[in-house]
Design a protein around this motif. Structure first.
Motif, PDB file in Angstrom:
ATOM      1  N   SER A  96       0.973  -1.313  -0.093  1.00 47.81           N
ATOM      2  CA  SER A  96      -0.054  -0.036  -0.100  1.00 47.81           C
ATOM      3  C   SER A  96       0.702   1.099   0.046  1.00 47.81           C
ATOM      4  N   THR A  97       1.988   1.236   0.727  1.00 50.29           N
ATOM      5  CA  THR A  97       2.771   2.364   0.795  1.00 50.29           C
ATOM      6  C   THR A  97       3.535   2.614  -0.470  1.00 50.29           C
ATOM      7  N   THR A  98       4.096   1.426  -1.213  1.00 51.27           N
ATOM      8  CA  THR A  98       4.525   1.851  -2.231  1.00 51.27           C
ATOM      9  C   THR A  98       3.718   2.001  -3.380  1.00 51.27           C
ATOM     10  N   ASP A  99       2.236   1.644  -3.475  1.00 63.96           N
ATOM     11  CA  ASP A  99       1.444   2.057  -4.432  1.00 63.96           C
ATOM     12  C   ASP A  99       1.233   3.644  -4.226  1.00 63.96           C
ATOM     13  N   LEU A 100       1.127   4.132  -2.955  1.00 62.83           N
ATOM     14  CA  LEU A 100       1.114   5.336  -2.523  1.00 62.83           C
ATOM     15  C   LEU A 100       1.924   6.307  -3.346  1.00 62.83           C
ATOM     16  N   TRP A 101       3.192   5.717  -2.989  1.00 62.35           N
ATOM     17  CA  TRP A 101       4.444   6.643  -3.390  1.00 62.35           C
ATOM     18  C   TRP A 101       4.121   7.255  -4.910  1.00 62.35           C
ATOM     19  N   TYR A 102       4.002   6.098  -5.734  1.00 54.57           N
ATOM     20  CA  TYR A 102       3.929   6.361  -7.060  1.00 54.57           C
ATOM     21  C   TYR A 102       2.393   7.001  -7.485  1.00 54.57           C
ATOM     22  N   ALA A 103       1.200   6.956  -6.735  1.00 57.23           N
ATOM     23  CA  ALA A 103       0.055   7.668  -6.702  1.00 57.23           C
ATOM     24  C   ALA A 103       0.363   9.218  -7.017  1.00 57.23           C
ATOM     25  N   ILE A 104       1.193   9.552  -5.732  1.00 55.92           N
ATOM     26  CA  ILE A 104       1.277  10.887  -5.347  1.00 55.92           C
ATOM     27  C   ILE A 104       2.796  11.666  -6.206  1.00 55.92           C
ATOM     28  N   LYS A 105       3.037  10.799  -6.964  1.00 50.03           N
ATOM     29  CA  LYS A 105       4.389  11.381  -7.976  1.00 50.03           C
ATOM     30  C   LYS A 105       3.907  11.496  -9.320  1.00 50.03           C
ATOM     31  N   VAL A 106       2.631  11.837  -9.545  1.00 50.40           N
ATOM     32  CA  VAL A 106       2.355  11.788 -10.997  1.00 50.40           C
ATOM     33  C   VAL A 106       2.759  13.276 -11.626  1.00 50.40           C
ATOM     34  N   ASN A 107       3.266  14.127 -10.753  1.00 50.68           N
ATOM     35  CA  ASN A 107       3.524  15.570 -11.227  1.00 50.68           C
ATOM     36  C   ASN A 107       4.977  15.424 -11.624  1.00 50.68           C
ATOM     37  N   ASN A 108       5.763  14.334 -11.169  1.00 51.80           N
ATOM     38  CA  ASN A 108       7.076  14.202 -11.952  1.00 51.80           C
ATOM     39  C   ASN A 108       7.002  14.018 -13.266  1.00 51.80           C
ATOM     40  N   ASP A 109       7.879  14.439 -13.831  1.00 51.94           N
ATOM     41  CA  ASP A 109       8.347  14.327 -15.299  1.00 51.94           C
ATOM     42  C   ASP A 109       8.900  12.753 -15.557  1.00 51.94           C
ATOM     43  N   ASN A 110       9.798  12.291 -14.420  1.00 54.44           N
ATOM     44  CA  ASN A 110      10.323  11.129 -14.579  1.00 54.44           C
ATOM     45  C   ASN A 110       9.799  10.223 -13.224  1.00 54.44           C
ATOM     46  N   LEU A 111       9.825   9.016 -13.763  1.00 60.78           N
ATOM     47  CA  LEU A 111       9.262   8.082 -12.515  1.00 60.78           C
ATOM     48  C   LEU A 111      10.525   7.544 -11.670  1.00 60.78           C
ATOM     49  N   TYR A 112      10.469   8.352 -10.824  1.00 61.25           N
ATOM     50  CA  TYR A 112      11.471   8.055  -9.645  1.00 61.25           C
ATOM     51  C   TYR A 112      10.970   7.239  -8.508  1.00 61.25           C
ATOM     52  N   SER A 113      11.676   6.207  -8.139  1.00 59.86           N
ATOM     53  CA  SER A 113      11.552   5.329  -7.179  1.00 59.86           C
ATOM     54  C   SER A 113      11.971   6.063  -5.641  1.00 59.86           C
ATOM     55  N   PRO A 114      11.520   5.594  -4.507  1.00 62.50           N
ATOM     56  CA  PRO A 114      12.380   6.037  -3.147  1.00 62.50           C
ATOM     57  C   PRO A 114      13.520   5.971  -3.339  1.00 62.50           C
ATOM     58  N   THR A 115      14.264   4.819  -3.733  1.00 62.14           N
ATOM     59  CA  THR A 115      15.574   4.849  -4.011  1.00 62.14           C
ATOM     60  C   THR A 115      16.480   6.025  -4.760  1.00 62.14           C
ATOM     61  N   ASP A 116      15.750   6.276  -5.751  1.00 63.95           N
ATOM     62  CA  ASP A 116      15.996   7.179  -6.677  1.00 63.95           C
ATOM     63  C   ASP A 116      16.159   8.646  -5.891  1.00 63.95           C
ATOM     64  N   ILE A 117      14.974   8.753  -5.218  1.00 67.42           N
ATOM     65  CA  ILE A 117      14.910  10.052  -4.581  1.00 67.42           C
ATOM     66  C   ILE A 117      15.893  10.077  -3.311  1.00 67.42           C
ATOM     67  N   ALA A 118      16.181   9.056  -2.545  1.00 66.52           N
ATOM     68  CA  ALA A 118      17.376   9.112  -1.607  1.00 66.52           C
ATOM     69  C   ALA A 118      18.590   9.282  -2.217  1.00 66.52           C
ATOM     70  N   GLU A 119      18.723   8.969  -3.264  1.00 69.43           N
ATOM     71  CA  GLU A 119      20.243   9.259  -3.963  1.00 69.43           C
ATOM     72  C   GLU A 119      19.967  10.778  -4.255  1.00 69.43           C
ATOM     73  N   LYS A 120      19.091  11.275  -4.779  1.00 69.22           N
ATOM     74  CA  LYS A 120      18.983  12.840  -4.787  1.00 69.22           C
ATOM     75  C   LYS A 120      19.254  13.506  -3.637  1.00 69.22           C
ATOM     76  N   VAL A 121      18.599  13.163  -2.574  1.00 70.97           N
ATOM     77  CA  VAL A 121      18.711  13.771  -1.306  1.00 70.97           C
ATOM     78  C   VAL A 121      20.198  13.600  -0.756  1.00 70.97           C
ATOM     79  N   LEU A 122      20.823  12.825  -0.916  1.00 71.78           N
ATOM     80  CA  LEU A 122      22.184  12.687  -0.561  1.00 71.78           C
ATOM     81  C   LEU A 122      23.031  13.624  -1.317  1.00 71.78           C
TER      82      LEU A 122
END
Length: 426
Positions: free
Chosen positions: A371-397
């Motif tokens: 459910s949390t994985t599903d929610l992650w992608y549902a609230i990321k439709v404003n992104n031009d790219n399909l980022y996973s949580p791991t992708d965003i963690a790498e950007k945060v670093l």
């Protein structure tokens, strides 16, 4: 791991996210529609009515029997405010096909059930049945009224109402009690038709494997629907800075006062541009290492709790705190002082590194359930790219102290809302 988005129809996407950690598969239908005063309540009610019965399963008893036949499949509905849009979500989760004793595809059956609820509702003569609507209306009204009892939620909602007067984001995600009471079988039927014709839609499947022809079956359901003027939910309007900060004080029968402060941010948008605001907000008022926690709450004891959060789509930052009346003004001043400290770069390496680590750890949590994985992608439709949580963690670093300071200097006070005990206004 990010999946691949498939185009199923005009404004309809399919997304499969491979996750082999669990023995179940989750299928969700996500509809995105504009927030508008006239439609917010019927749209908010729609997923709950749709998932309570259908033409094939005209009452919940028969629907529940079918769910039990699917080895206890679970059906859920929700409505959320997603920037200037509403997100209507309907999901079904079912055990994976390899656990089925008779060799049938439970996932395909679950998808067929979900599609039947969405596309073949229980209606007659262009209207939903009154008993189905009234049942869900009672629940919605209880939910709206219940928020007044939760003063922390009420105070936050009032701040948003005041900050965004005459703007879409200022609307409650369920509408008002009066809005809900006005819903009829005919108006809900119209909302259903409009949603299927004009919503941006994404079907998401999270599980070990994507069953053959699942997305093809979904595409076929939309083949007979004229899809036009599709909702564009990529961009929400940014929060405009206030010419002069406004202050609202209300009195109520409360024992603990609430101080909620709203700020506009120059940083606004998707994950490609707004992650510095995420880190800045966390350093300012996130975990126990944050400026607000260690100074306003712990050192100065000015409040019972004090934390900050952001809505990056809107360029909005809020601070929530529980205060005694005599400390309300002092707490407000100290919160602003701590913001100035962050603007000046007066935060330690420990605070910065703790924030980065905390955010990355919380991002890992999105993979802890379907459910949390599903929610992650549902609230990321404003992104031009399909980022996973791991992708965003790498950007945060990669966020630097300078990025945080720049984000902080784009923050300006917009509105201060106080909810205080009646007998103690000062």
């Amino acid at each position: 791991m990010s999946g691949k988005i498939l185009n199923l129809a005009n404004g309809v996407e399919g997304l499969f996210i491979k996750n082999e950690r669990f023995n179940t598969t989750l299928i969700s239908c996500n509809l995105y529609l504009p927030l508008n005063k006239d439609t917010v309540a019927p749209y908010a009610l729609l997923p709950f009515v749709l998932t309570s019965c259908s033409e094939k399963y005209p009452d919940f008893s028969r629907l529940n029997y079918k769910l039990n036949r699917l080895y206890g499949a679970r059906l859920d509905a929700s409505t959320e405010k997603y920037g200037d849009y509403q997100l209507l979500k309907m999901t079904i989760s079912v055990i994976n096909d390899r656990f089925c004793l008779d060799g049938e595809s439970l996932i395909n059956q679950a998808t067929e059930l979900l599609l039947g609820l969405i596309f073949e509702p229980r209606v007659e003569n262009g209207a939903f049945f009154a008993e189905d609507i009234n049942r869900e209306k009672r629940k919605a009204i209880e939910h709206i009224k219940g928020e007044f009892s939760e003063k922390r939620i009420y105070a936050k909602n009032r701040l948003i109402e005041e900050m965004y007067k005459n703007e879409r984001y200022g609307l409650h995600k369920c509408g008002t009690v009066e809005d809900v009471e006005k819903i009829t079988g005919e108006s809900l039927f119209k909302a259903w038709q409009t949603a299927l014709s004009h919503a941006f839609v994404r079907f998401q499947v999270v599980g070990a494997a994507l069953p053959p022809e699942l997305f093809e079956n979904i595409s076929a359901k939309f083949s007979g629907i004229t899809r036009a003027d599709i909702t564009l939910c990529k961009n929400s309007s940014p929060t405009a800075a206030a010419d002069k900060p406004q202050e609202i004080t209300e009195l109520a029968d409360v024992t603990q006062g609430k101080l909620v402060m709203g700020f506009s941010s120059e940083i606004c948008g998707n994950d490609d541009v707004s992650l510095p605001l995420l880190v800045m907000c966390d350093i300012f008022g996130g975990g126990p290492y944050s400026r607000l926690f260690t100074n306003v709450r712990e050192k100065m004891s000015l409040c019972y709790y004090c934390s900050a959060s952001s809505v990056r789509q809107k360029g909005l930052l809020t601070v929530e705190s529980g205060v005694e009346t005599q400390n309300a003004k002092k707490a407000e001043e100290e919160i602003l002082k701590q913001l100035d400290e962050v603007k000046k770069g007066n935060f330690t390496d420990f605070e910065f590194e703790s924030s980065i680590k905390s955010i990355c750890d919380s991002l890992k949590g999105y993979n802890d359930s379907l459910s949390t994985t599903d929610l992650w992608y549902a609230i990321k439709v404003n992104n031009d790219n399909l980022y996973s949580p791991t992708d965003i963690a790498e950007k945060v670093l990669k966020i630097t102290r300078e990025d945080v300071i720049t984000a902080a200097n784009g923050i300006e006070l917009h509105t201060v809302y106080k909810l205080l005990p009646k007998e103690e206004k000062k």
